[in-house]
Design an enzyme around this catalytic site. Structure first.
Site, short mmCIF file in Angstrom:
data_model
loop_
_atom_site.label_atom_id
_atom_site.label_comp_id
_atom_site.label_asym_id
_atom_site.label_seq_id
_atom_site.Cartn_x
_atom_site.Cartn_y
_atom_site.Cartn_z
N LYS A 98 -5.10 9.74 60.14
CA LYS A 98 -6.00 9.74 58.98
C LYS A 98 -5.75 8.54 58.08
CE LYS A 98 -6.49 14.79 58.96
NZ LYS A 98 -7.88 14.94 59.44
N CYS A 132 -12.31 23.53 58.92
CA CYS A 132 -11.03 24.25 58.96
C CYS A 132 -10.65 24.78 57.58
CB CYS A 132 -9.92 23.37 59.53
SG CYS A 132 -10.15 22.94 61.26
#
Length: 406
Positions: A226, A364
């Site tokens: 990320k 999520c």
């Protein structure tokens, strides 16, 4: 020096392609960022010229790989201003880092009747490990509520803290809303009760400057992929005073000092938590990504992303029927939205056909979606290689969606 986004985009080879005959507009950066050539070249160089296991050989390649591996650990420690490089534990990513703490810290320090505090905006990987731990230990999981804007209720959090609180585990930045939590304030308040704090930094560290010494957090977890590095590698930063007392997470090679059939003693930090052959190529690629970010300057990339985020927010708010989910005062460049009553999956499928990559679903964070009574959102997440022209392309694609459903 001015921020030349067009020059920066040349560092990312994947951006120079077409999707369905249209230039790729990649706006799924909260899921994973693209990789600059510096990272790709580093991984290729390792496998083509340095490949060897670390810490275990006296031959040239092993020593060369070991030096590079441990220098990467030092560079990462410096990047987040950790006091010691042995407080940097290499994991497979944020998820494993959180699970490591839940398993190793939890077994040692959490008892029946204790409580663990998380927030209503957490990613599943910062919910489920604590649920499992609480069930095993007879502890209670307390959840800090959030307001409609997507900000935590600080007054409620303060009331939750007590002498039975064993840990606070909270995200730095919400992956679904973009909310930046006041983690320094949270850490200071928790420490007033001698409660340790774990920060899920998966989204935070790629947008914000992180100084773990100044924050005084006890654990900080993050992933390379990320922040422009490779997948499958991440970091758990932990204070030495806790890591020394925690039990190993996995058993095997590297994490041992001495093994007999009667008893095993464990290695020193950080190796106690790094069983088995490590992801050496991933660590070196991560190191290359951090060097790349430092060269660009987090101050300059953050300023550019803020300007781009404001531009995108204003543009999307002009679209009739579009609703932004999460309007906190402090946000990074993540925008979750819905287009009227159109299901996010349907909208995302059409947007994809225009060459634009966005994420759809619950991200999520199902409990968070339940809080807003929605099935999910469309999420556009921007970083420093995105442009205002790409924002304009997203706006046009949303009008295509609206027209198809009229």
């Amino acid at each position: 020096m001015t921020f030349d986004v067009n020059k920066i985009r040349q560092d990312f080879p994947i951006l120079n392609q077409k999707i369905y005959g249209k230039p790729l507009v990649y706006l799924d950066n909260a899921a994973t960022t693209q990789k600059p050539s510096a990272v790709i070249d580093t991984i290729f160089k390792y496998y083509s010229g340095q490949n060897s296991n670390v810490h275990r050989g006296v031959h040239y390649l092993s020593m060369k790989a070991t030096d590079a591996f441990e220098n990467a650990r030092k560079n990462i420690a410096d990047f987040i201003n950790a006091k010691n490089s042995h407080e940097i534990i290499f994991t497979s990513g944020t998820t494993e880092s959180v699970n490591l703490v839940a398993h190793s810290f939890g077994r040692k320090f959490i008892s029946e009747g204790d409580n663990i505090i998380i927030s209503a905006m957490e990613h599943h990987s910062n919910i489920v490990p604590w649920q499992i731990l609480c069930e095993e230990k007879g502890a209670k999981l307390n959840v800090i509520p959030i307001n409609e804007e997507g900000e935590i209720d600080f007054e409620a959090f303060e009331k939750m803290l007590n002498e039975n609180t064993g840990l606070v585990a909270i995200t730095h930045v919400s992956n679904a809303l973009g909310t930046v939590n006041p983690i320094k304030k949270i850490i200071d308040l928790a420490h007033n009760y001698d409660v340790p704090v774990l920060i899920d930094g998966a989204q935070g560290i790629s947008h914000l400057e992180v100084d773990v010494t100044e924050l005084d957090c006890d654990f900080y977890c993050f992933s390379a992929h990320k922040m422009y590095g490779p997948m499958g590698i991440g970091v758990l930063y932990g204070k030495e005073k806790y890591l020394e007392k925690m039990l190993p997470f996995k058993a095997g090679g590297e994490m041992i000092e001495k093994v007999t059939f009667e008893k095993t003693t464990f290695n020193e930090l950080p190796f106690k938590f790094e069983a088995g052959t490590p992801n050496v190529a991933g660590v070196l690629g991560f190191d290359a990504a951090i060097k790349y970010l430092k060269k660009l300057s987090i101050e300059k990339t953050s300023a550019y992303e803020t300007d781009l985020f404001n531009y995108a927010t204003n543009a999307l708010q002009e679209i009739e029927g579009l609703r932004i989910i999460g309007t906190a005062k402090e946000k990074v460049s993540i925008i979750s939205f819905l287009i009227g009553d159109i299901h996010p999956f349907d909208a995302g499928t059409i947007i994809d056909k225009t060459g634009i990559a966005v994420r759809t679903g619950h991200h999520c964070a199902e409990p968070l979606m339940d809080r807003y009574k929605i099935p999910g959102t469309i999420r556009a997440s921007f970083v420093f290689y995105n442009t205002k022209q790409e924002v304009d392309s997203l706006v046009k694609s949303i009008y295509v969606v609206k027209k198809m459903f009229e």
